[in-house]
Design a protein around this motif. Structure first.
Motif, PDB file in Angstrom:
ATOM      1  N   ASP A 144       2.333  16.779  67.793  1.00 15.93           N
ATOM      2  CA  ASP A 144       2.961  15.701  68.555  1.00 15.93           C
ATOM      3  C   ASP A 144       3.956  14.984  67.661  1.00 15.93           C
ATOM      4  O   ASP A 144       3.638  14.658  66.504  1.00 15.93           O
ATOM      5  N   ASP A 145       5.143  14.693  68.178  1.00 16.43           N
ATOM      6  CA  ASP A 145       6.194  14.148  67.315  1.00 16.43           C
ATOM      7  C   ASP A 145       5.906  12.741  66.798  1.00 16.43           C
ATOM      8  O   ASP A 145       6.484  12.312  65.795  1.00 16.43           O
ATOM      9  N   VAL A 146       4.983  12.015  67.453  1.00 18.78           N
ATOM     10  CA  VAL A 146       4.678  10.662  66.983  1.00 18.78           C
ATOM     11  C   VAL A 146       3.867  10.684  65.687  1.00 18.78           C
ATOM     12  O   VAL A 146       3.721   9.644  65.029  1.00 18.78           O
ATOM     13  N   GLU A 147       3.363  11.845  65.304  1.00 18.91           N
ATOM     14  CA  GLU A 147       2.506  11.940  64.130  1.00 18.91           C
ATOM     15  C   GLU A 147       3.268  12.195  62.839  1.00 18.91           C
ATOM     16  O   GLU A 147       2.658  12.280  61.773  1.00 18.91           O
ATOM     17  N   ILE A 148       4.601  12.316  62.916  1.00 17.67           N
ATOM     18  CA  ILE A 148       5.359  12.626  61.709  1.00 17.67           C
ATOM     19  C   ILE A 148       6.762  12.044  61.809  1.00 17.67           C
ATOM     20  O   ILE A 148       7.334  11.955  62.902  1.00 17.67           O
ATOM     21  N   THR A 149       7.289  11.623  60.670  1.00 18.69           N
ATOM     22  CA  THR A 149       8.700  11.262  60.556  1.00 18.69           C
ATOM     23  C   THR A 149       9.406  12.466  59.955  1.00 18.69           C
ATOM     24  O   THR A 149       9.338  12.711  58.747  1.00 18.69           O
ATOM     25  N   LEU A 150      10.035  13.244  60.798  1.00 20.11           N
ATOM     26  CA  LEU A 150      10.588  14.525  60.370  1.00 20.11           C
ATOM     27  C   LEU A 150      11.568  14.391  59.213  1.00 20.11           C
ATOM     28  O   LEU A 150      11.608  15.236  58.313  1.00 20.11           O
ATOM     29  N   GLU A 151      12.365  13.320  59.234  1.00 20.01           N
ATOM     30  CA  GLU A 151      13.411  13.171  58.229  1.00 20.01           C
ATOM     31  C   GLU A 151      12.867  13.002  56.814  1.00 20.01           C
ATOM     32  O   GLU A 151      13.625  13.130  55.851  1.00 20.01           O
ATOM     33  N   GLU A 152      11.585  12.732  56.681  1.00 23.44           N
ATOM     34  CA  GLU A 152      11.002  12.628  55.333  1.00 23.44           C
ATOM     35  C   GLU A 152      10.836  13.998  54.684  1.00 23.44           C
ATOM     36  O   GLU A 152      10.809  14.111  53.459  1.00 23.44           O
ATOM     37  N   TYR A 153      10.729  15.031  55.490  1.00 24.17           N
ATOM     38  CA  TYR A 153      10.435  16.361  54.962  1.00 24.17           C
ATOM     39  C   TYR A 153      11.456  17.420  55.384  1.00 24.17           C
ATOM     40  O   TYR A 153      11.466  18.519  54.817  1.00 24.17           O
ATOM     41  N   PHE A 154      12.319  17.092  56.352  1.00 28.11           N
ATOM     42  CA  PHE A 154      13.241  18.077  56.916  1.00 28.11           C
ATOM     43  C   PHE A 154      14.640  17.495  57.043  1.00 28.11           C
ATOM     44  O   PHE A 154      14.824  16.275  57.066  1.00 28.11           O
ATOM     45  N   ILE A 155      15.601  18.398  57.149  1.00 31.86           N
ATOM     46  CA  ILE A 155      16.975  18.002  57.462  1.00 31.86           C
ATOM     47  C   ILE A 155      17.412  18.770  58.711  1.00 31.86           C
ATOM     48  O   ILE A 155      17.029  19.928  58.903  1.00 31.86           O
ATOM     49  N   PRO A 156      18.198  18.139  59.587  1.00 37.90           N
ATOM     50  CA  PRO A 156      18.683  18.850  60.775  1.00 37.90           C
ATOM     51  C   PRO A 156      19.603  20.001  60.378  1.00 37.90           C
ATOM     52  O   PRO A 156      20.303  19.934  59.361  1.00 37.90           O
ATOM     53  N   LEU A 157      19.597  21.038  61.176  1.00 34.72           N
ATOM     54  CA  LEU A 157      20.435  22.197  60.882  1.00 34.72           C
ATOM     55  C   LEU A 157      21.867  22.031  61.392  1.00 34.72           C
ATOM     56  O   LEU A 157      22.699  22.909  61.167  1.00 34.72           O
ATOM     57  N   TYR A 158      22.156  20.918  62.071  1.00 29.74           N
ATOM     58  CA  TYR A 158      23.505  20.663  62.558  1.00 29.74           C
ATOM     59  C   TYR A 158      23.629  19.171  62.841  1.00 29.74           C
ATOM     60  O   TYR A 158      22.648  18.419  62.762  1.00 29.74           O
ATOM     61  N   ASN A 159      24.822  18.742  63.169  1.00 26.33           N
ATOM     62  CA  ASN A 159      25.083  17.340  63.476  1.00 26.33           C
ATOM     63  C   ASN A 159      24.344  16.947  64.754  1.00 26.33           C
ATOM     64  O   ASN A 159      24.531  17.567  65.801  1.00 26.33           O
ATOM     65  N   VAL A 160      23.505  15.932  64.667  1.00 21.99           N
ATOM     66  CA  VAL A 160      22.687  15.541  65.829  1.00 21.99           C
ATOM     67  C   VAL A 160      23.174  14.242  66.464  1.00 21.99           C
ATOM     68  O   VAL A 160      22.461  13.629  67.248  1.00 21.99           O
ATOM     69  N   LYS A 161      24.394  13.823  66.149  1.00 27.65           N
ATOM     70  CA  LYS A 161      24.914  12.606  66.761  1.00 27.65           C
ATOM     71  C   LYS A 161      25.024  12.800  68.266  1.00 27.65           C
ATOM     72  O   LYS A 161      25.349  13.858  68.760  1.00 27.65           O
ATOM     73  N   GLY A 162      24.747  11.744  68.993  1.00 24.60           N
ATOM     74  CA  GLY A 162      24.783  11.810  70.456  1.00 24.60           C
ATOM     75  C   GLY A 162      23.394  11.615  71.027  1.00 24.60           C
ATOM     76  O   GLY A 162      22.390  11.775  70.331  1.00 24.60           O
ATOM     77  N   LYS A 163      23.344  11.287  72.286  1.00 27.01           N
ATOM     78  CA  LYS A 163      22.070  10.972  72.929  1.00 27.01           C
ATOM     79  C   LYS A 163      21.602  12.067  73.892  1.00 27.01           C
ATOM     80  O   LYS A 163      20.595  11.886  74.570  1.00 27.01           O
ATOM     81  N   ASP A 164      22.336  13.173  73.939  1.00 28.53           N
ATOM     82  CA  ASP A 164      22.027  14.187  74.939  1.00 28.53           C
ATOM     83  C   ASP A 164      21.268  15.381  74.358  1.00 28.53           C
ATOM     84  O   ASP A 164      21.198  16.435  74.982  1.00 28.53           O
ATOM     85  N   ASN A 165      20.714  15.232  73.154  1.00 30.73           N
ATOM     86  CA  ASN A 165      19.990  16.342  72.547  1.00 30.73           C
ATOM     87  C   ASN A 165      18.669  16.584  73.276  1.00 30.73           C
ATOM     88  O   ASN A 165      17.849  15.679  73.415  1.00 30.73           O
ATOM     89  N   LYS A 166      18.468  17.805  73.717  1.00 26.50           N
ATOM     90  CA  LYS A 166      17.191  18.193  74.314  1.00 26.50           C
ATOM     91  C   LYS A 166      16.254  18.767  73.263  1.00 26.50           C
ATOM     92  O   LYS A 166      15.040  18.667  73.362  1.00 26.50           O
ATOM     93  N   ARG A 167      16.860  19.395  72.250  1.00 25.79           N
ATOM     94  CA  ARG A 167      16.112  20.008  71.151  1.00 25.79           C
ATOM     95  C   ARG A 167      16.902  19.790  69.871  1.00 25.79           C
ATOM     96  O   ARG A 167      18.134  19.726  69.900  1.00 25.79           O
ATOM     97  N   ILE A 168      16.199  19.664  68.762  1.00 26.65           N
ATOM     98  CA  ILE A 168      16.868  19.581  67.462  1.00 26.65           C
ATOM     99  C   ILE A 168      16.152  20.515  66.497  1.00 26.65           C
ATOM    100  O   ILE A 168      14.924  20.471  66.373  1.00 26.65           O
ATOM    101  N   SER A 169      16.925  21.350  65.828  1.00 23.20           N
ATOM    102  CA  SER A 169      16.368  22.288  64.849  1.00 23.20           C
ATOM    103  C   SER A 169      16.430  21.688  63.448  1.00 23.20           C
ATOM    104  O   SER A 169      17.409  21.029  63.081  1.00 23.20           O
ATOM    105  N   TYR A 170      15.378  21.968  62.680  1.00 24.59           N
ATOM    106  CA  TYR A 170      15.270  21.446  61.315  1.00 24.59           C
ATOM    107  C   TYR A 170      14.899  22.563  60.346  1.00 24.59           C
ATOM    108  O   TYR A 170      14.316  23.576  60.737  1.00 24.59           O
ATOM    109  N   ILE A 171      15.220  22.319  59.080  1.00 23.40           N
ATOM    110  CA  ILE A 171      14.720  23.157  57.999  1.00 23.40           C
ATOM    111  C   ILE A 171      14.160  22.229  56.934  1.00 23.40           C
ATOM    112  O   ILE A 171      14.688  21.128  56.708  1.00 23.40           O
ATOM    113  N   SER A 172      13.075  22.626  56.308  1.00 19.06           N
ATOM    114  CA  SER A 172      12.434  21.761  55.318  1.00 19.06           C
ATOM    115  C   SER A 172      13.335  21.571  54.104  1.00 19.06           C
ATOM    116  O   SER A 172      14.244  22.359  53.845  1.00 19.06           O
ATOM    117  N   ASN A 173      13.080  20.512  53.369  1.00 19.37           N
ATOM    118  CA  ASN A 173      13.878  20.232  52.171  1.00 19.37           C
ATOM    119  C   ASN A 173      13.827  21.388  51.180  1.00 19.37           C
ATOM    120  O   ASN A 173      14.785  21.626  50.449  1.00 19.37           O
TER     121      ASN A 173
END
Length: 212
Positions: A144-173
């Motif tokens: 569940d996404d409320v259990e983690i702050t993704l940005e502490e351990y991952f970086i987005p694989l592309y620019n995520v600016k905008g409010k229309d994202n349905k999915r966001i891909s990440y890769i670990s640091n």
């Protein structure tokens, strides 16, 4: 386009998908289907097929992509694939193929009249490749996404600016774990090459992953 290649290279370092790909053969198939359909495929879609057209698992691990020689046009929409169990289908309007920003559209499998914008093409490809890869990796889990702050351990694989994202891909640091955040469903899927990698992440983040 450069961004897409760089992102797919990062993904391919986690799971090798380009083995035994004869690039000239795929490029020839692309030319043949373009001539048959009388269109030019977007560069982003060509890059996807050059990398993965010969890999059955990457085409069908969850999303079902048409192989390049099976691409077809229905009611002025280029059909590129389907969701799991063929509930939805994905396509690109022929009229949009030359646009600077190309959107992938979604419709119910048996409905060709109600196409809605789903994601920008590059993001769609990255998100789908990430999820295909997660489904193919030895170790995968969901949280569940409320259990983690993704940005502490991952970086987005592309620019995520905008409010229309349905999915966001990440890769670990460290570059050894992929993540896909399904925003509306409030869940994050993770995948890595070994159980040990995900176990170490689970302990470090102090979370309780639901292993798949």
């Amino acid at each position: 386009m450069k961004m897409l290649k760089e992102v797919l290279d990062k993904i391919d370092k986690i799971i090798l998908n380009r083995a035994n790909v004869i690039m000239d053969d795929v490029i020839k198939q692309i030319c043949l289907i373009e001539n048959k359909l009388k269109i030019k495929l977007p560069d982003e879609l060509k890059e996807f097929y050059i990398r993965y057209n010969k890999n059955h698992y990457m085409l069908t691990a969850y999303y079902i992509f048409k192989s390049v020689d099976a691409l077809k046009i229905e009611d002025e929409v280029l059909i590129i694939g389907y969701s799991n169990e063929y509930i939805e289908k994905y396509g690109i309007s022929i009229a949009d193929l030359n646009n600077a920003c190309i959107n992938v559209k979604v419709a119910a499998y048996d409905d060709t009249s109600n196409w809605l914008i789903y994601e920008e093409l590059s993001k769609f490809i990255v998100n789908c490749v990430v999820f295909q890869t997660i489904n193919l990796l030895e170790a995968s889990a969901v949280l569940d996404d409320v259990e983690i702050t993704l940005e502490e351990y991952f970086i987005p694989l592309y620019n995520v600016k905008g409010k229309d994202n349905k999915r966001i891909s990440y890769i670990s640091n460290k570059g050894d774990i992929l993540g896909l955040h399904f925003i509306d469903e409030n869940v994050v899927y993770f995948g890595s090459a070994t159980d040990e990698i995900l176990n170490e992440f689970e302990e470090k983040a102090k979370i309780d992953l639901d292993w798949l």
